[in-house]
Design an enzyme around this catalytic site. Sequence first.
Site, PDB file in Angstrom:
ATOM      1  N   TYR A 165       0.839  -1.203   0.000  1.00 52.18           N
ATOM      2  CA  TYR A 165       0.000   0.000   0.000  1.00 52.18           C
ATOM      3  C   TYR A 165       0.881   1.263   0.000  1.00 52.18           C
ATOM      4  O   TYR A 165       0.630   2.225  -0.735  1.00 52.18           O
ATOM      5  CB  TYR A 165      -0.888  -0.064   1.240  1.00 52.18           C
ATOM      6  CG  TYR A 165      -1.853   1.067   1.442  1.00 52.18           C
ATOM      7  CD1 TYR A 165      -2.984   1.204   0.630  1.00 52.18           C
ATOM      8  CD2 TYR A 165      -1.667   1.988   2.468  1.00 52.18           C
ATOM      9  CE1 TYR A 165      -3.880   2.230   0.845  1.00 52.18           C
ATOM     10  CE2 TYR A 165      -2.554   3.006   2.694  1.00 52.18           C
ATOM     11  CZ  TYR A 165      -3.659   3.134   1.876  1.00 52.18           C
ATOM     12  OH  TYR A 165      -4.547   4.160   2.096  1.00 52.18           O
ATOM     13  N   LYS A 169       1.020   4.171  -2.779  1.00 50.59           N
ATOM     14  CA  LYS A 169       0.645   5.552  -2.448  1.00 50.59           C
ATOM     15  C   LYS A 169       1.780   6.527  -2.717  1.00 50.59           C
ATOM     16  O   LYS A 169       1.543   7.697  -3.013  1.00 50.59           O
ATOM     17  CB  LYS A 169       0.193   5.630  -0.980  1.00 50.59           C
ATOM     18  CG  LYS A 169      -1.153   4.935  -0.714  1.00 50.59           C
ATOM     19  CD  LYS A 169      -2.245   5.483  -1.617  1.00 50.59           C
ATOM     20  CE  LYS A 169      -3.643   5.272  -1.067  1.00 50.59           C
ATOM     21  NZ  LYS A 169      -4.679   5.672  -2.045  1.00 50.59           N
TER      22      LYS A 169
HETATM   23  P1  NAI Z   1     -13.557   2.723   1.567  1.00 48.72           P
HETATM   24  O1  NAI Z   1     -13.239   1.291   1.551  1.00 48.72           O
HETATM   25  O2  NAI Z   1     -14.760   3.173   2.329  1.00 48.72           O
HETATM   26  O3  NAI Z   1     -13.700   3.307   0.089  1.00 48.72           O
HETATM   27  C1  NAI Z   1     -12.968   2.818  -0.996  1.00 48.72           C
HETATM   28  C2  NAI Z   1     -13.940   2.514  -2.117  1.00 48.72           C
HETATM   29  O4  NAI Z   1     -13.206   2.142  -3.278  1.00 48.72           O
HETATM   30  C3  NAI Z   1     -14.885   1.360  -1.780  1.00 48.72           C
HETATM   31  O5  NAI Z   1     -16.226   1.757  -1.893  1.00 48.72           O
HETATM   32  C4  NAI Z   1     -14.499   0.288  -2.803  1.00 48.72           C
HETATM   33  O6  NAI Z   1     -15.600  -0.511  -3.236  1.00 48.72           O
HETATM   34  C5  NAI Z   1     -13.931   1.116  -3.928  1.00 48.72           C
HETATM   35  N1  NAI Z   1     -13.030   0.332  -4.788  1.00 48.72           N
HETATM   36  C6  NAI Z   1     -12.074  -0.568  -4.384  1.00 48.72           C
HETATM   37  N2  NAI Z   1     -11.458  -1.094  -5.439  1.00 48.72           N
HETATM   38  C7  NAI Z   1     -12.013  -0.530  -6.544  1.00 48.72           C
HETATM   39  C8  NAI Z   1     -11.774  -0.658  -7.928  1.00 48.72           C
HETATM   40  N3  NAI Z   1     -10.860  -1.493  -8.396  1.00 48.72           N
HETATM   41  N4  NAI Z   1     -12.517   0.101  -8.781  1.00 48.72           N
HETATM   42  C9  NAI Z   1     -13.452   0.945  -8.325  1.00 48.72           C
HETATM   43  N5  NAI Z   1     -13.742   1.090  -7.013  1.00 48.72           N
HETATM   44  C10 NAI Z   1     -13.020   0.369  -6.126  1.00 48.72           C
HETATM   45  O7  NAI Z   1     -12.255   3.476   2.130  1.00 48.72           O
HETATM   46  P2  NAI Z   1     -11.884   5.035   2.237  1.00 48.72           P
HETATM   47  O8  NAI Z   1     -11.232   5.217   3.522  1.00 48.72           O
HETATM   48  O9  NAI Z   1     -13.020   5.877   1.862  1.00 48.72           O
HETATM   49  O10 NAI Z   1     -10.723   5.124   1.134  1.00 48.72           O
HETATM   50  C11 NAI Z   1     -10.724   6.052   0.088  1.00 48.72           C
HETATM   51  C12 NAI Z   1      -9.299   6.354  -0.316  1.00 48.72           C
HETATM   52  O11 NAI Z   1      -8.652   7.061   0.746  1.00 48.72           O
HETATM   53  C13 NAI Z   1      -8.432   5.136  -0.600  1.00 48.72           C
HETATM   54  O12 NAI Z   1      -7.607   5.405  -1.710  1.00 48.72           O
HETATM   55  C14 NAI Z   1      -7.578   5.012   0.630  1.00 48.72           C
HETATM   56  O13 NAI Z   1      -6.359   4.372   0.379  1.00 48.72           O
HETATM   57  C15 NAI Z   1      -7.398   6.470   1.009  1.00 48.72           C
HETATM   58  N6  NAI Z   1      -7.015   6.691   2.396  1.00 48.72           N
HETATM   59  C16 NAI Z   1      -7.941   6.592   3.397  1.00 48.72           C
HETATM   60  C17 NAI Z   1      -7.579   6.870   4.704  1.00 48.72           C
HETATM   61  C18 NAI Z   1      -8.564   6.887   5.811  1.00 48.72           C
HETATM   62  O14 NAI Z   1      -8.200   7.338   6.915  1.00 48.72           O
HETATM   63  N7  NAI Z   1      -9.790   6.446   5.611  1.00 48.72           N
HETATM   64  C19 NAI Z   1      -6.182   7.191   5.057  1.00 48.72           C
HETATM   65  C20 NAI Z   1      -5.306   7.294   3.920  1.00 48.72           C
HETATM   66  C21 NAI Z   1      -5.725   7.051   2.661  1.00 48.72           C
END
Ligand code: NAI
Length: 311
Positions: A165, A169
């Site tokens: 990851y 990133k």
């Molecule tokens: P989340 O799991 O709620 O949202 C991620 C979404 O991406 C999910 O709805 C999932 O179905 C979708 N997804 C996964 N693979 C996919 C694909 N191949 N094609 C299309 N959609 C896909 O998690 P969150 O926290 O909202 O994450 C959003 C972004 O923020 C991610 O890139 C994550 O790495 C990043 N992030 C989040 C942090 C946090 O504190 N929540 C911290 C650092 C980064």
Amino acid sequence: MAISFKDKVAVVTGAGAGLGRSHAIYLASRGAKVVVNDLGGSLDGVGGSNLPAKQVAEEILAIGGQAVPNFDSVATPETAQNIIRTALDNFGTVDILICNAGIIRDKTFWKMGLDDFDLVLKVHLMGTVYCTRAALPVMRDKKYGRIVMTTSASGLFGNFGQTNYAAAKMGIIGFMNSLKIEGQKYNILINAIAPLAATRFGEPSGIFHEEVKPYIRPELVTAMVAYLCSSQCQITGDILSAGGGRFSRVQIVEGEGIRFDAKHEVTPEMIHEYLPRILDMKKSVGFFSITDAINKSLGPLMEDRGKSGAE
Ligand code: NAI
């Protein structure tokens, strides 16, 4: 001046839940026409479902906004192209791209299968590359684009069990650093968000305790993302950290360092002796591009050569 997304078309990947859902709803509430993309799989990237993207698109329609769902994966060139095509077919263009989709497959590196490494890189890094590649020609032709890529403190600073990851990133940052230079003359501005928000991403580690969850709402990150997507935003190539109401800039910087006389030998013993000065970051500076960095490194040498009349 109020920030509006009226007449703007936005694509938000991974918008069926968490941060992406929040970004999509907010942009739509300010007038954007939004493609709500989500594959709808599990946190570790298994399976898929149309439901999350559909539900968010319906939420947007219910508040009087405009949205269309898309269920493709960001992780192949063809499906990423479909995501952008959904914007073109339904709304005629794309002005804003938020690359947000993501999964995690955490394990220590020695226990991690290379397939876990590959898939995480595919979704985060290549997913960002594929979606950007598909949207860029449209933005270049219209000389307008705002792209927000999603990085993470795990990549910027490191985290146990997240080599895959973190690599993905940080790869996104390298991609942005160079693409920002290519995009600038077409008014395509690209920035990265390092978010912190209570979503399902925090579930495996249990990092977000119930009592703090109300203070680390995705909406607090969205405020920054929405700004970076706006025409008011004129910065490019920046990394912005956002979470819990705190906003700050993260930057790759270089220390002042030390310059030995390049005409003479430099030994490892000299490195050892002067290491504290080499590591000292008090006068560190960031650079917009490699040109600035090389000028800083070699500029004085060139001046010296000029003074001494050397070839
Ligand atoms: P989340 O799991 O709620 O949202 C991620 C979404 O991406 C999910 O709805 C999932 O179905 C979708 N997804 C996964 N693979 C996919 C694909 N191949 N094609 C299309 N959609 C896909 O998690 P969150 O926290 O909202 O994450 C959003 C972004 O923020 C991610 O890139 C994550 O790495 C990043 N992030 C989040 C942090 C946090 O504190 N929540 C911290 C650092 C980064």
